[in-house]
Scaffold this active site. Structure first.
Site, mmCIF file in Angstrom:
data_model
loop_
_atom_site.group_PDB
_atom_site.id
_atom_site.type_symbol
_atom_site.label_atom_id
_atom_site.label_comp_id
_atom_site.label_asym_id
_atom_site.label_seq_id
_atom_site.Cartn_x
_atom_site.Cartn_y
_atom_site.Cartn_z
ATOM 1 N N HIS A 57 0.750 -1.137 -0.005
ATOM 2 C CA HIS A 57 -0.130 0.102 -0.092
ATOM 3 C C HIS A 57 0.837 1.230 0.073
ATOM 4 O O HIS A 57 0.375 2.490 -0.552
ATOM 5 C CB HIS A 57 -0.994 0.212 1.358
ATOM 6 C CG HIS A 57 -1.922 -1.148 1.109
ATOM 7 N ND1 HIS A 57 -3.083 -0.956 0.558
ATOM 8 C CD2 HIS A 57 -1.928 -2.428 1.749
ATOM 9 C CE1 HIS A 57 -3.614 -2.107 0.610
ATOM 10 N NE2 HIS A 57 -2.953 -3.192 1.272
ATOM 11 N N GLN A 139 -9.612 -3.070 6.487
ATOM 12 C CA GLN A 139 -10.444 -2.147 5.348
ATOM 13 C C GLN A 139 -11.736 -1.634 6.191
ATOM 14 O O GLN A 139 -11.945 -1.869 7.295
ATOM 15 C CB GLN A 139 -10.992 -3.416 4.350
ATOM 16 C CG GLN A 139 -10.171 -4.147 3.752
ATOM 17 C CD GLN A 139 -9.261 -3.455 2.749
ATOM 18 O OE1 GLN A 139 -9.743 -2.497 2.032
ATOM 19 N NE2 GLN A 139 -7.972 -3.871 2.455
ATOM 20 N N HIS A 192 -10.446 -11.554 2.013
ATOM 21 C CA HIS A 192 -11.183 -10.779 3.184
ATOM 22 C C HIS A 192 -12.673 -11.643 3.174
ATOM 23 O O HIS A 192 -13.545 -11.058 2.867
ATOM 24 C CB HIS A 192 -11.309 -9.593 3.068
ATOM 25 C CG HIS A 192 -10.123 -8.542 3.304
ATOM 26 N ND1 HIS A 192 -9.875 -8.129 4.531
ATOM 27 C CD2 HIS A 192 -9.170 -8.302 2.305
ATOM 28 C CE1 HIS A 192 -8.611 -7.610 4.406
ATOM 29 N NE2 HIS A 192 -8.179 -7.471 3.238
ATOM 30 N N HIS A 213 -3.240 -12.371 0.609
ATOM 31 C CA HIS A 213 -2.536 -12.687 1.736
ATOM 32 C C HIS A 213 -3.195 -14.055 2.698
ATOM 33 O O HIS A 213 -3.866 -13.809 3.599
ATOM 34 C CB HIS A 213 -2.366 -11.531 2.743
ATOM 35 C CG HIS A 213 -3.571 -10.627 3.086
ATOM 36 N ND1 HIS A 213 -4.744 -11.300 3.160
ATOM 37 C CD2 HIS A 213 -3.755 -9.278 2.880
ATOM 38 C CE1 HIS A 213 -5.764 -10.125 3.291
ATOM 39 N NE2 HIS A 213 -5.327 -9.213 3.213
ATOM 40 N N ASN A 216 -4.459 -14.631 6.360
ATOM 41 C CA ASN A 216 -5.011 -13.486 6.978
ATOM 42 C C ASN A 216 -6.259 -13.024 6.502
ATOM 43 O O ASN A 216 -6.676 -13.116 5.260
ATOM 44 C CB ASN A 216 -3.864 -12.267 6.784
ATOM 45 C CG ASN A 216 -2.579 -12.697 7.602
ATOM 46 O OD1 ASN A 216 -2.456 -12.618 8.673
ATOM 47 N ND2 ASN A 216 -1.551 -13.338 6.777
ATOM 48 N N ARG A 224 -11.715 -30.513 10.077
ATOM 49 C CA ARG A 224 -13.066 -30.646 9.817
ATOM 50 C C ARG A 224 -13.792 -29.534 8.912
ATOM 51 O O ARG A 224 -14.693 -29.693 8.104
ATOM 52 C CB ARG A 224 -14.022 -30.844 11.002
ATOM 53 C CG ARG A 224 -13.479 -32.438 11.742
ATOM 54 C CD ARG A 224 -14.773 -32.402 12.524
ATOM 55 N NE ARG A 224 -14.478 -33.861 13.239
ATOM 56 C CZ ARG A 224 -14.047 -34.120 14.559
ATOM 57 N NH1 ARG A 224 -13.764 -32.820 15.203
ATOM 58 N NH2 ARG A 224 -13.670 -35.099 15.040
ATOM 59 N N HIS A 247 2.910 -11.644 10.314
ATOM 60 C CA HIS A 247 1.755 -12.160 9.871
ATOM 61 C C HIS A 247 1.364 -13.761 9.721
ATOM 62 O O HIS A 247 0.397 -14.357 10.055
ATOM 63 C CB HIS A 247 1.394 -11.647 8.357
ATOM 64 C CG HIS A 247 1.138 -10.284 8.249
ATOM 65 N ND1 HIS A 247 1.819 -9.229 8.367
ATOM 66 C CD2 HIS A 247 -0.353 -9.635 8.020
ATOM 67 C CE1 HIS A 247 1.209 -8.143 8.365
ATOM 68 N NE2 HIS A 247 -0.055 -8.314 8.060
ATOM 69 N N ASP A 270 2.715 -6.256 1.524
ATOM 70 C CA ASP A 270 1.528 -5.844 2.172
ATOM 71 C C ASP A 270 1.831 -4.528 3.050
ATOM 72 O O ASP A 270 1.335 -4.381 3.937
ATOM 73 C CB ASP A 270 0.695 -6.817 3.034
ATOM 74 C CG ASP A 270 -0.710 -6.499 3.118
ATOM 75 O OD1 ASP A 270 -1.055 -5.323 2.482
ATOM 76 O OD2 ASP A 270 -1.526 -6.840 4.284
#
Length: 378
Positions: A57, A139, A192, A213, A216, A224, A247, A270
């Site tokens: 970013h 986010q 996400h 990612h 994450n 299961r 991370h 990231d």
């Protein structure tokens, strides 16, 4: 330029002691073709391709979503200085008008051309806003929206078709339709998301090929409920991995390579705007971020990107996680370039490609020098 005596990372993924030749901005095959006005002695060094970061970013106080050419230039200059010579920065979950401005600025910057000390801007990673509220991570939930092909088309047009990846949560309404409509046009990345195994498998069957990612902002892999992670492995998807030491645990990094294979793993940073700067208070996607060491968090403790550049992620993978250097370089140079369709020009030291080379000292992988488009950075 001629680079002599270095151990060169080849397209075959091994190090071989050989010379490198460049003419202008490209690699060439023979010494006779090369510009011989500068000779660099690479004794005691590994010569690796300039890295490609397809998910980050910002850095040095700037964010890609600042939406200014100055921000892109400063980001690109820092990245080149550490050996990341081609970049695909990421947007955040923001309003469409803000994202449109970011895209327009990126298009104008690329049209003007990179400065002589700046990494090449090779595309945009559209990380938001088509994500799940339950796994939003850092986010901004204010701007989360359902997958919208029309919005994507408008932003891609504004960017002069620079969007290389788009993130999408498979379980949200309209996701499968979006994936089907954009299959083959852009890299569709599951991200996400709280998708279960069956939902994730459907997304991969319909055209998703990538995971943002890994581990994450998604459900964990359990015996299961394998979820997205298990589905990605079964589907043969490519996966991003942040090897900053924050991370993902080193054991999980090592086992990810066993599960997916090194041809499917893409190292990313990231990184956010604090990268390259001291500890302190910063922001990401309009939210306050506290940075201590290489850990960046929101006020509630949620990890908010990283404060580590991709070259340092490579060093961490090799020196602290026991990933072979050859594997780490492949996953930070070749694999990301292939993923976003720029391997014809980047990602390997091959005649005809852009002459981006990084010399790393064999003793500790410290940076010796960066050659950007055939010129040594001072």
């Amino acid at each position: 330029m001629i680079i002599k005596n270095a151990s060169v990372f080849t397209e075959e993924g091994v190090f071989v002691k050989q010379d490198i030749y460049t003419k202008g901005t490209q690699f060439v095959k023979t010494e006779g073709e090369a510009d011989a006005d500068e000779i660099i002695d690479g004794e005691g060094c590994f010569a690796v391709p300039g890295l490609t970061d397809i998910h980050f970013h910002g850095c040095v106080g700037y964010d890609f979503c600042d939406g200014t050419q100055e921000a892109i230039a400063k980001i690109a200059e820092y990245q080149a200085s550490v050996g990341v010579t081609s970049i695909v920065p990421s947007t955040m979950t923001l309003g469409e008008e803000v994202l449109k401005g970011v895209c327009e600025t990126a298009a104008a910057y690329r049209k003007a051309g990179s400065g002589e000390k700046e990494a090449d801007l090779c595309g945009i990673n559209m990380e938001g806003p088509f994500v799940a509220e339950s796994k939003k991570g850092a986010q901004n939930s204010t701007y989360i929206r359902k997958p919208d092909a029309g919005m994507y088309d408008r932003l891609n047009e504004a960017s002069d078709h620079m969007i290389k990846l788009v993130a999408i949560a498979p379980e949200v309404e309209g996701a499968m339709e979006f994936i089907q409509s954009k299959k083959g046009e852009v890299v569709l990345s599951t991200a996400h998301t709280a998708a279960d195994y069956d939902t994730a498998m459907e997304a991969f069957e319909k055209g998703a090929t990538h995971v943002t990612h890994l581990y994450n902002a998604m459900n964990p892999y359990t015996h299961r409920a394998p979820g997205l992670i298990g589905a990605a492995a079964d589907a043969g998807a490519e996966v991003e991995l942040i090897s900053d030491g924050v991370h993902v645990h080193p054991s999980v990094v090592r086992n990810t390579f066993k599960m997916f294979g090194e041809d499917k793993v893409i190292l990313i940073s990231d990184s956010m705007m604090a990268t390259g700067l001291d500890d302190g208070d910063y922001s990401l996607g309009g939210q306050a971020v506290k940075v201590v060491g290489n850990r960046a968090t929101l006020a509630d403790g949620t990890i908010a990107g990283s404060a580590t550049n991709l070259m340092d992620c490579v060093r961490t993978a090799v020196k602290k996680m026991n990933i072979p250097l050859e594997t780490a370089i492949r996953c930070a140079a070749a694999n990301p370039a292939k993923s976003v369709g720029i391997y014809d020009n980047y990602g390997s030291i091959t005649p005809g490609k852009i002459a981006n080379v990084v010399l790393l000292k064999k003793a500790d992988l410290a940076l010796e020098s960066v050659i950007l488009r055939g010129k040594k950075l001072s």
